[in-house]
Design an enzyme around this catalytic site. Structure first.
Site, PDB file in Angstrom:
ATOM      1  N   GLU A 134      -0.845 -39.287 -26.170  1.00 53.58           N
ATOM      2  CA  GLU A 134       0.515 -39.587 -26.194  1.00 53.58           C
ATOM      3  C   GLU A 134       0.943 -39.965 -24.496  1.00 53.58           C
ATOM      4  O   GLU A 134       1.633 -41.055 -24.253  1.00 53.58           O
ATOM      5  CB  GLU A 134       1.435 -38.395 -26.340  1.00 53.58           C
ATOM      6  N   ASP A 142       5.025 -28.784 -32.789  1.00 49.75           N
ATOM      7  CA  ASP A 142       6.106 -28.294 -33.920  1.00 49.75           C
ATOM      8  C   ASP A 142       6.934 -29.613 -34.010  1.00 49.75           C
ATOM      9  O   ASP A 142       8.181 -29.587 -33.823  1.00 49.75           O
ATOM     10  CB  ASP A 142       7.067 -27.193 -33.487  1.00 49.75           C
ATOM     11  N   GLU A 143       6.380 -30.880 -34.354  1.00 54.61           N
ATOM     12  CA  GLU A 143       7.059 -32.120 -34.958  1.00 54.61           C
ATOM     13  C   GLU A 143       6.429 -32.621 -36.046  1.00 54.61           C
ATOM     14  O   GLU A 143       7.006 -32.199 -37.219  1.00 54.61           O
ATOM     15  CB  GLU A 143       6.975 -33.156 -33.738  1.00 54.61           C
ATOM     16  N   ASP A 176       4.211 -38.586 -36.090  1.00 52.63           N
ATOM     17  CA  ASP A 176       4.006 -39.093 -34.498  1.00 52.63           C
ATOM     18  C   ASP A 176       2.834 -38.174 -33.879  1.00 52.63           C
ATOM     19  O   ASP A 176       2.177 -38.604 -33.169  1.00 52.63           O
ATOM     20  CB  ASP A 176       5.296 -38.319 -33.517  1.00 52.63           C
TER      21      ASP A 176
HETATM   22  C1  BGC Z   1       7.787 -37.830 -30.373  1.00 45.44           C
HETATM   23  C2  BGC Z   1       7.563 -39.268 -30.407  1.00 45.44           C
HETATM   24  C3  BGC Z   1       9.051 -39.764 -30.780  1.00 45.44           C
HETATM   25  C4  BGC Z   1       9.854 -39.448 -29.637  1.00 45.44           C
HETATM   26  C5  BGC Z   1      11.165 -39.717 -29.825  1.00 45.44           C
HETATM   27  C6  BGC Z   1       8.759 -37.217 -29.591  1.00 45.44           C
HETATM   28  O1  BGC Z   1       8.995 -35.886 -29.666  1.00 45.44           O
HETATM   29  O2  BGC Z   1       6.639 -37.331 -30.457  1.00 45.44           O
HETATM   30  O3  BGC Z   1       6.532 -39.905 -30.296  1.00 45.44           O
HETATM   31  O4  BGC Z   1       9.138 -41.116 -31.080  1.00 45.44           O
HETATM   32  O5  BGC Z   1      10.037 -37.930 -29.926  1.00 45.44           O
HETATM   33  O6  BGC Z   1      11.629 -40.070 -28.466  1.00 45.44           O
END
Ligand code: BGC
Length: 904
Positions: free
Chosen positions: A706, A433-434, A428
């Site tokens: 985003e 922190d993802e 994403d």
């Molecule tokens: C991510 C998104 C993801 C979403 C789910 C987020 O924190 O960055 O792109 O699809 O969570 O709702």
């Protein structure tokens, strides 16, 4: 002359060896003659098999039918091709097979036994050779990330091996040719292992998600001898003393690492070891510093001019024990200070304790999403710092060029966003922190991604993990590889099970992927069926809805959008049924196809009962609902006009801006254009105010954001909680540029045949798109000149195209380069005012008065003029309030004014 280019076996360009005993071959053809088609081909494997001449036009994914290949063996394939002009050509390809599934029999997973569980350690063995070897290969994998080196030299130049897979099921191994690294006498083979995705913290899921020990396994074949990892290896400390994905790395070059420790055996199911099937991560480019900044707070910051993923490499001549800290950020705040709020808990910091003297250093087992680096502990001299851009190494296959620099910048931003987020898995974002394989994001972006870069192998690898991680009940996790055994599901995210392989199939024509994925599609659809209630619909369960749509009521839920989440869920379900039905047909399962189509019909009938009034109004009258209903074939024929005019109103209401989120942004502009709202599509695309793609460009974006308002019009930053500057869901607009503006669309998978139906952008004088398809380069472009518009189209050998021009003519052609000239209309004219422009702005513009007062004098004189300009109406709203004749007159006025202003 006929020429073969790009002769390849499976995805041999990924450079990790061919992993099938009966692989498939692909090639491209070039010829100086038009209308070239392949009539036959023949593949011989030297020393193994003489192929048969096969009378077929197939030039991609051609099955090898000869004697099966042996593992760990080098081969040379010879291809001969014949064409319809009586010409032939040959090409050769050397390749090597991997261990297939028969490796690592005697090898064990070993871990350092340092007396504590370190973040990083080195496993090593000394090997004495009587002479320089003829042929040496190392097959290696690890629980964690690793680097292999021989005699102090790193083997290969990949980052992050063995890559991120669902380690609960699959662990990839890599092949290295280490012949040239070995010497006669004593050699030292080292495998440095760090936490990597295996043990590092992943989002809120915690650390050590797959296991709590880093270990490595290797089978090294040197001429006739085999060296396996086992108890005879030793270990030592690494200089890397802290290694985390989000927080960064600490490297202590002063640490004494000379003490030798034993190794311990780690139990891990070896049947999970599998060939690497996707490309490795590499430093795909190196960027220099464009600007050195001392911020108002006094921080020393270097600007690389481009947001991306990777690490910084620097040169230093320091003192022993000197501590250098690099902190990474995507943006500066509105005051020009270094900003890390949007990284959330990710510390994104690399620290180096210098050994003294000249050193060149960079972190090796982590990466960051950034454009700026803050330097502490040494002088920040621009020439000493380099941005190593790390990404899965994919060939760029899509290119956009335009006379409008902002459109070109947007196309580049889309590519950079893909590059930053295709880091072994489609993530994403690369900074906070993802950095996870969120399935909904790639569902939105996969079509654009597949055009932009050759990502068939990359997505094949990810889909292998998806199939493995699919729940017993058919659930598709929202994140692949899933950090936890259970991590939820939602429509769109789960529909990636059909959407992603379908996009890959259409782009590259790989039928085998569909075959592999089809059972997973069916299992998912069976689960959907089990969830439906008495109405025939799914109306419960967690949904992300139209994620990040702008029409949400912030008091209710600011992120899910205004469109009914179950309308979206059922609409996407209908789409998945449709894709699965097409897949069944391609795989020859006609009956399965029919029954899936029947099920889709029933579902669509149920959606209509629930979400449409008898007159064609919809429960959610939003851009998203209208687009999905039109795109997925849900609107009853008799209500199409109603839905189209609702959609037009929804766009007008937002003054020519979008309000869609993850559910519909990727379809919005193409659907508007298809249903006669081309002007609205272009106004949404070309406007430079928020929300809009070119607004981001005007705000200096170098990747796609985003949030549309990541930087607000006044220059301040949107709230940090969810504000990535490098997110690709809305970068899906790339598909609009290729499919609609350039108009290139497959009519047969892989572009064996395709259509070209350009929709020039008003006011954009030149535009062209190129796609390096699996058959060769396809181009479609236009130029406006002296009231004419000139279209150019390139069709590669062994394909055909049907070209539809805006003047209503069409023709079908074989390979070659073509030019067509049409009347230009107002295509070349910059649209200074559009239907979305406000009347008050229009009428206050002195430049328009002369033209306008001739065509519509009533607008500019007396009472009605004054009251018109005081209203906050848009031009379009006035048109819709007027009768037909007045409406036409107003549109004519707009055209004339634009002509005058646009030409200046
Ligand atoms: C991510 C998104 C993801 C979403 C789910 C987020 O924190 O960055 O792109 O699809 O969570 O709702």
């Amino acid at each position: 002359m006929l020429k073969i280019t790009h002769f390849s076996v499976e995805n041999s360009y990924v450079g990790t060896g061919v992993f099938a005993s009966r692989p498939r071959f692909s090639w491209k053809l070039e010829s100086d003659k038009n209308d070239t088609f392949q009539t036959a081909y023949k593949i011989d494997i030297a020393g193994l098999c003489e192929g048969e001449k096969i009378y077929s036009a197939q030039s991609v994914w051609a099955d090898y039918a000869g004697t099966p290949l042996a593992p760990a063996t080098e081969y040379t394939a010879k291809l001969t091709v014949w064409d319809n002009h009586g010409q032939s050509a040959t090409s050769e390809l050397a390749f090597e097979t991997t261990l297939f599934d028969c490796g690592f029999k005697g090898a064990q997973f070993i871990a350092a036994d340092l007396g504590y569980n370190s973040d990083c350690a080195v496993l090593f063995k000394k090997v004495t050779l009587k002479s320089r070897p003829q042929r040496a290969r190392a097959y290696v994998s690890a629980l964690g990330m690793y680097e292999l080196s021989v005699n102090g030299q790193k083997a290969g130049d990949a980052f992050f091996a063995p890559g991120w897979t669902d380690y609960r099921r699959t662990l990839q191994y890599q092949t290295y040719d280490i012949t040239a690294l070995l010497c006669e006498g004593e050699n030292i083979i080292e495998i440095e292992v760090a936490k990597g995705w295996y043990r590092a913290r992943l989002a809120d899921y915690g650390n050590n998600l797959y296991g709590n020990k880093n270990a490595a396994i290797s089978e090294i074949r040197i001429d006739g001898d085999v060296i396996n990892t086992d108890k005879t290896w030793s270990s030592r400390k690494s200089n890397v003393v802290m290694s985390e994905l989000y927080d960064g790395e600490t490297c202590d070059c002063t640490l004494d690492t000379s003490q030798i420790f034993p190794v311990q055996i780690v139990e891990f199911d070896k049947s999970r070891l599998a060939n690497q099937i996707g490309p490795s991560c590499h430093a795909v480019s190196e960027l220099g510093v464009v600007r050195k900044i001392i911020t108002p707070k006094g921080e020393h910051v270097l600007d690389f001019g481009q947001n991306a993923a990777g690490v910084v490499r620097f040169k230093v001549n320091g003192l022993r024990g000197q501590r250098v800290t690099l902190r990474y950020a995507e943006v500066l705040d509105d005051e020009g200070n270094f900003y890390t709020g949007n990284l959330r808990t990710a510390k994104s910091t690399d620290t180096f304790i210098l050994s003294g003297g000249e050193q060149v250093l960079n972190a090796r087992f982590t990466y960051h999403g950034f454009r700026y680096v803050r330097v502490e502990g040494m002088e920040a001299r621009a020439e000493d710092f380099t941005f190593l851009v790390i990404s899965s190494d994919l060939p760029q296959t899509g290119r956009i060029s335009s006379s409008d620099g902002d459109i070109e910048r947007l196309a580049r931003n889309i590519l950079w966003t893909q590059r930053s987020n295709f880091v072994d898995v489609p993530t994403d974002c690369p900074q906070r922190d993802e950095r996870l394989g969120w399935t909904g994001d790639i569902a939105a972006f996969c079509e654009t991604a597949a055009v932009n870069s050759g990502c068939s192998a990359f997505l094949n690898k990810w889909l292998r993990d998806m199939r493995g991680a699919q729940g017993e009940d058919g659930d598709i996790p929202i994140i692949i590889p899933p950090p936890a055994p259970v991590c939820g599901t939602s429509a769109i995210w789960a529909d990636s099970v059909t959407i992603v392989p379908w996009a890959v199939y259409l782009e590259y024509g790989d039928k085998r992927l569909l075959k592999e994925q089809f059972p997973a599609m069916l299992k998912y659809l069976a689960k959907q069926r089990s969830l439906k209630g008495a109405t025939g619909l799914i109306k419960s369960g967690h949904q992300f809805g139209d994620w990040l749509a702008l029409d949400a009521d912030p008091a209710v839920d600011g992120k899910r959008g205004a469109t009914d989440v179950y309308f979206i869920a059922n609409a996407y379900w209908a789409n998945s049924l449709f894709i699965a039905a097409q897949t069944a047909r391609i795989l020859g399962e006609e009956e399965g196809c029919e029954s899936l189509l029947r099920e889709r019909d029933e579902l669509i009938a149920a959606i209509r009962r629930e979400f449409f009034t008898p007159n064609g109004r919809m429960v959610s009258e939003t851009q998203t609902a209208c687009v999905l209903a039109l795109k997925f074939g849900i609107v009853p024929e008799e209500h199409k006009d109603v839905v189209i005019s609702t959609l037009r109103r929804c766009v007008e209401k937002r003054k020519g801006h979008l309000s869609t989120g993850f559910a519909a942004t990727q379809y919005l502009l193409q659907t508007l254009t298809k249903y006669g709202l081309e002007e609205q599509a272009q106004s949404i695309f070309l406007n430079r105010t928020c929300p809009g793609w070119l607004y981001e460009v005007e705000k200096g974006a170098t990747t796609v954001w985003e949030r549309w308002n990541a930087i607000l019009p006044d220059g301040t930053l949107f709230e940090p909680e969810m504000n990535s500057f490098n997110h690709y869901a809305s970068a899906s607009v790339g598909a609009y540029l290729y499919r609609t503006v350039a108009g290139i669309e497959q009519t047969e998978a892989g572009y064996k045949s395709f259509s070209v139906r350009p929709h020039p952008l008003k006011g954009v004088k030149e535009f062209s798109a190129e796609i390096d398809s699996v058959y060769g380069s396809i181009c479609s472009g236009y130029k406006t000149k002296n009231g004419k518009i000139i279209f150019t189209v390139k069709v590669p050998a062994n394909t055909s195209a049907t070209i539809f021009l805006p003047d209503g003519t069409s023709r079908t052609v074989g390979s070659g380069n073509y030019t067509f000239e049409c009347e230009g209309g107002d295509y070349g004219v910059k649209q200074v005012y559009t239907l979305e422009s406000r009347l008050c702005d229009f009428m206050a513009d002195e430049r328009v008065v002369e033209v306008a007062s001739k065509i519509a004098p009533q607008m500019f004189g007396g009472q009605s003029g004054a009251s018109l300009s005081s209203l906050k109406l848009s031009f379009g709203q006035l048109v819709s309030m007027s009768d037909e004749k007045a409406g036409e007159m107003l549109k004519g006025l707009l055209k004339e004014v634009n002509k005058k202003l646009g030409e200046n």
